[in-house]
Design an enzyme around this catalytic site. Sequence first.
Site, PDB file in Angstrom:
ATOM      1  N   SER A 132      -6.343 -10.119 -29.320  1.00 10.89           N
ATOM      2  CA  SER A 132      -5.946  -9.524 -30.597  1.00 10.89           C
ATOM      3  C   SER A 132      -7.218  -9.188 -31.348  1.00 10.89           C
ATOM      4  O   SER A 132      -8.284  -9.769 -31.071  1.00 10.89           O
ATOM      5  CB  SER A 132      -5.124 -10.529 -31.415  1.00 10.89           C
ATOM      6  OG  SER A 132      -4.943 -10.101 -32.749  1.00 10.89           O
ATOM      7  N   TYR A 145      -3.442 -19.339 -35.386  1.00 10.42           N
ATOM      8  CA  TYR A 145      -3.357 -18.258 -34.405  1.00 10.42           C
ATOM      9  C   TYR A 145      -4.742 -17.694 -34.079  1.00 10.42           C
ATOM     10  O   TYR A 145      -5.104 -17.544 -32.909  1.00 10.42           O
ATOM     11  CB  TYR A 145      -2.457 -17.153 -34.954  1.00 10.42           C
ATOM     12  CG  TYR A 145      -2.353 -15.933 -34.068  1.00 10.42           C
ATOM     13  CD1 TYR A 145      -1.583 -15.959 -32.902  1.00 10.42           C
ATOM     14  CD2 TYR A 145      -3.010 -14.756 -34.397  1.00 10.42           C
ATOM     15  CE1 TYR A 145      -1.482 -14.846 -32.089  1.00 10.42           C
ATOM     16  CE2 TYR A 145      -2.911 -13.639 -33.594  1.00 10.42           C
ATOM     17  CZ  TYR A 145      -2.148 -13.680 -32.442  1.00 10.42           C
ATOM     18  OH  TYR A 145      -2.067 -12.569 -31.643  1.00 10.42           O
TER      19      TYR A 145
END
Length: 272
Positions: A132, A145
């Site tokens: 990501s 995260y």
Amino acid sequence: MSDKVVVITGTSTGIGLATAAAAVRSDFTTVATLRNLDRADAVRSTGADVRQLDVTDADSVAECLAGVIADYGRVDAIVNNAGASVLGTAENLSMDDFRRAMEVNYFGVVELTKAAMPHLRATGGRVVTVTSVGGIVGQPFNEAYCAAKFAVEGFMQSLAPVAASVGVGICVIEPGAVTTEFVANAGIEPAKEIAEAGPYAPALRAYIERTLGAYTVGQTPEDVAAVVMQALTTDPIVFRRQTSDAAKAFVASTLADLDGSAILNLTSTWVR
């Protein structure tokens, strides 16, 4: 299908599902895995070989890979795509929240990669991992995260030269906002999250409003799958691929930010 075998995780929806479909179209023998086979109808429709795999369970990983080798005799690539979001800030999250984020987003990646390496050495294969932009840029209310995704990037960047010495290529894929079920699957209920955020409620409200807007105009899963396929098929392999111009600009903002001030100035605007 060709004799090239790719194993993809997290294929029930979104990027994983789109990647499985793209791999089938590209003539890979495609083993599409997911934790819950009750959610397998969509990926079965792609023509992939669908199998159960829980990346947080070492026995499940070993059993799945053993089955692939027994049936096909080889593994040419893995795509680490399975992941889960965790929304919240450190003071309000539990340690179990942090550990769960690490289990699926980081340790699951390590588990499958470690188990697949002997087979990938035999075929001169590839490890492609969907991380990501949150693996490069720390983002508000994503401490758990982003920490896991940073860990994945560090693991893969450290592994890459070692893997290359035995003929295995490593690539990380860095999407920005993607219009998938990822946010919905995080179980985010904005009103509830804000009500329970205590002193962080104003910042969280601003962050959620900004982020939900970004996801309505994000890339499609198919856009990201196309970049994954480039990583699987293009020579020479490159270590890092962003999936859009916006993702490239966002990642560049921190890679060129030697003291960290520019990126913090940017992300601070998200919470006010």
